[in-house]
Design a protein around this motif. Structure first.
Motif, PDB file in Angstrom:
ATOM      1  N   MET A  59       0.848  -1.196   0.000  1.00 14.49           N
ATOM      2  CA  MET A  59       0.000   0.000   0.000  1.00 14.49           C
ATOM      3  C   MET A  59       0.884   1.246   0.000  1.00 14.49           C
ATOM      4  SD  MET A  59      -3.068   0.904   2.633  1.00 14.49           S
ATOM      5  CE  MET A  59      -3.885  -0.640   2.226  1.00 14.49           C
ATOM      6  N   HIS A  60       0.640   2.154  -0.946  1.00 16.66           N
ATOM      7  CA  HIS A  60       1.500   3.317  -1.122  1.00 16.66           C
ATOM      8  C   HIS A  60       0.873   4.522  -0.438  1.00 16.66           C
ATOM      9  CE1 HIS A  60       4.751   5.522  -2.946  1.00 16.66           C
ATOM     10  NE2 HIS A  60       3.907   6.405  -3.461  1.00 16.66           N
ATOM     11  N   ILE A  61       1.565   5.073   0.570  1.00 19.75           N
ATOM     12  CA  ILE A  61       1.050   6.218   1.314  1.00 19.75           C
ATOM     13  C   ILE A  61       2.114   7.303   1.333  1.00 19.75           C
ATOM     14  CG2 ILE A  61       0.223   7.062   3.539  1.00 19.75           C
ATOM     15  CD1 ILE A  61      -0.771   4.257   4.142  1.00 19.75           C
ATOM     16  N   ASP A  62       1.843   8.417   0.665  1.00 23.52           N
ATOM     17  CA  ASP A  62       2.799   9.527   0.616  1.00 23.52           C
ATOM     18  C   ASP A  62       2.316  10.762   1.353  1.00 23.52           C
ATOM     19  OD1 ASP A  62       4.930   8.405  -0.795  1.00 23.52           O
ATOM     20  OD2 ASP A  62       3.949   8.771  -2.726  1.00 23.52           O
ATOM     21  N   THR A  63       1.004  10.866   1.543  1.00 24.20           N
ATOM     22  CA  THR A  63       0.445  12.094   2.121  1.00 24.20           C
ATOM     23  C   THR A  63      -0.509  11.765   3.262  1.00 24.20           C
ATOM     24  OG1 THR A  63      -1.499  12.164   0.674  1.00 24.20           O
ATOM     25  CG2 THR A  63       0.542  13.177  -0.163  1.00 24.20           C
ATOM     26  N   SER A 113      -3.507  12.842   3.439  1.00 26.82           N
ATOM     27  CA  SER A 113      -4.792  12.519   2.806  1.00 26.82           C
ATOM     28  C   SER A 113      -4.835  11.063   2.377  1.00 26.82           C
ATOM     29  CB  SER A 113      -5.042  13.430   1.601  1.00 26.82           C
ATOM     30  OG  SER A 113      -5.237  14.765   2.002  1.00 26.82           O
ATOM     31  N   ASP A 114      -3.717  10.559   1.825  1.00 26.48           N
ATOM     32  CA  ASP A 114      -3.643   9.140   1.457  1.00 26.48           C
ATOM     33  C   ASP A 114      -3.923   8.269   2.672  1.00 26.48           C
ATOM     34  OD1 ASP A 114      -2.991   9.622  -1.178  1.00 26.48           O
ATOM     35  OD2 ASP A 114      -0.833   9.329  -0.904  1.00 26.48           O
ATOM     36  N   PHE A 115      -3.236   8.558   3.758  1.00 26.89           N
ATOM     37  CA  PHE A 115      -3.398   7.748   4.960  1.00 26.89           C
ATOM     38  C   PHE A 115      -4.840   7.785   5.456  1.00 26.89           C
ATOM     39  CE2 PHE A 115      -3.820   7.389   9.520  1.00 26.89           C
ATOM     40  CZ  PHE A 115      -3.204   6.176   9.779  1.00 26.89           C
ATOM     41  N   LEU A 116      -5.387   8.988   5.597  1.00 26.06           N
ATOM     42  CA  LEU A 116      -6.724   9.131   6.164  1.00 26.06           C
ATOM     43  C   LEU A 116      -7.786   8.504   5.275  1.00 26.06           C
ATOM     44  CD1 LEU A 116      -6.281  12.797   7.400  1.00 26.06           C
ATOM     45  CD2 LEU A 116      -6.540  10.781   8.865  1.00 26.06           C
ATOM     46  N   THR A 117      -7.599   8.600   3.956  1.00 26.48           N
ATOM     47  CA  THR A 117      -8.559   8.021   3.022  1.00 26.48           C
ATOM     48  C   THR A 117      -8.463   6.501   3.011  1.00 26.48           C
ATOM     49  OG1 THR A 117      -8.478   9.996   1.626  1.00 26.48           O
ATOM     50  CG2 THR A 117      -9.330   7.981   0.621  1.00 26.48           C
ATOM     51  N   GLN A 118      -7.225   5.989   2.900  1.00 22.00           N
ATOM     52  CA  GLN A 118      -7.041   4.543   2.831  1.00 22.00           C
ATOM     53  C   GLN A 118      -7.368   3.849   4.151  1.00 22.00           C
ATOM     54  OE1 GLN A 118      -3.501   3.135   0.759  1.00 22.00           O
ATOM     55  NE2 GLN A 118      -3.276   5.127  -0.236  1.00 22.00           N
ATOM     56  N   ALA A 119      -7.297   4.601   5.251  1.00 21.61           N
ATOM     57  CA  ALA A 119      -7.665   4.032   6.546  1.00 21.61           C
ATOM     58  C   ALA A 119      -9.181   4.016   6.747  1.00 21.61           C
ATOM     59  CB  ALA A 119      -7.004   4.826   7.669  1.00 21.61           C
TER      60      ALA A 119
END
Length: 344
Positions: A1-5, A7-13
């Motif tokens: 799972m690719h998390i750079d930002t 927003s990525d973290f909060l959305t993918q979580a």
């Protein structure tokens, strides 16, 4: 799972989240705007000391306890996010979660994250404003202190103002723009409140939009202060700051121009830069302000100039005037000294 930002973290979580800036004052930050900032497509709009001061509240979409992070993210010289710092925080976050971004954070894990160099603890007044605005935006009830403030406003002679809670005053300030009945109660009592209560309520108002009539009343109160034998510049600054959540309006702009013509002291100069910088998008007022700063408050010039030129809304206007041949001599000299010091 690719998390750079973030927003990525909060959305993918699988979370819902709200974002607020807590730098100069409390301001909501739209998710689309935040995504553009994270992608480097625009600078952070409200930098303070070359950092973004963020409050991030998130909760699982299926419900559950909301969590809040207070993040201090460094910005580069263009006002863009320092992506290395963001990735460092995200790496620490994923490590705390054991690689499972859907896992809830324990209190102990939250505390470990709070010990990273990218978190901060807001002062109590901003924390109260944040909780008030957050509960309002989520449709939650105000704090238990809110009713006590309402009761006091209705009958101040039968209640002890020293028992009022700051959070209750914050809840009142957050609701003034949407509750006409509440605004009327405040307008009827504001100038009769004991000084500590009045000051605390005005300080909370700066974090929220206000009805135009109430904001104008605060500007008009400055006239009364100026008519005194010894005007209190701290109070004038407090009244100005109380309207900071309002976009520029004529009465405030006129009052600021008038104050600038009276050789204001450091309190008002700091107030304008820290809370009412949006007024400085008026080029005439900006140059008047910088000239006064150079002439009367040289000890503040370098620091305030650095802060103002970092604000995206002001930066192009300031840079366009650096070589303006019509700049007053004191301002030219102050700028020259600043750049000489920067070159070492």
């Amino acid at each position: 799972m690719h998390i750079d930002t973030l927003s990525d973290f909060l959305t993918q979580a699988g979370t819902d989240f709200r974002l607020f800036d807590l730098g100069r004052r409390l301001q909501p930050l739209a998710q689309d705007d935040f995504a553009a900032i994270e992608a480097g497509r625009r600078p952070y709009p409200w930098p303070l000391q070359r950092h973004a001061w963020l409050a991030v509240c998130y909760w699982q979409q299926q419900g559950g306890q909301p969590y809040v992070w207070f993040l201090k993210i460094p910005l580069d010289e263009r006002g863009l996010f320092n992506n290395a710092a963001v990735k460092h925080f995200l790496s620490a976050l994923v490590e705390q979660l054991g690689g499972d971004i859907h896992a809830p954070l324990t209190e102990e894990q939250q505390q470990r994250l709070a010990d990273t160099p990218f978190t901060f603890q807001p002062p109590q007044d901003k924390l109260a404003a944040f909780h008030a605005r957050l509960s309002l935006s989520l449709g939650h009830a105000p704090s238990a202190f809110y009713q006590g403030v309402l009761d006091y406003l209705d009958s101040p002679d039968t209640h002890d103002w020293q028992r009022l809670g700051l959070q209750g005053l914050a809840d009142v300030a957050a609701r003034l723009d949407t509750d006409a009945t509440l605004t009327k109660r405040v307008q009827q009592r504001l100038w009769q409140l004991p000084a500590p209560v009045q000051q605390a309520l005005l300080a909370q108002c700066e974090h929220h939009p206000l009805p135009q009539a109430l904001a104008k009343t605060m500007i008009e109160a400055i006239n009364g202060e100026q008519e005194r034998a010894g005007p209190d510049e701290e109070r004038i600054g407090l009244l100005l700051r109380a309207t900071a959540g309002c976009p520029p309006f004529r009465e405030r702009s006129v009052k600021l121009a008038s104050l600038m013509s009276l050789n204001p002291g450091p309190t008002l100069m700091l107030t304008l830069a820290a809370r009412l910088w949006q007024e400085l998008t008026d080029e005439t007022l900006l140059l008047q302000y910088l000239t006064l700063l150079a002439e009367q408050h040289g000890e503040l010039f370098n620091g305030l100039f650095a802060e103002l030129v970092s604000v995206p809304a002001l930066r192009p206007l300031i840079l366009a005037n650096l070589h303006n041949p019509e700049l007053p001599a004191p301002l030219k000299q102050a700028l020259g000294s600043l750049f000489s010091a920067a070159r070492g």
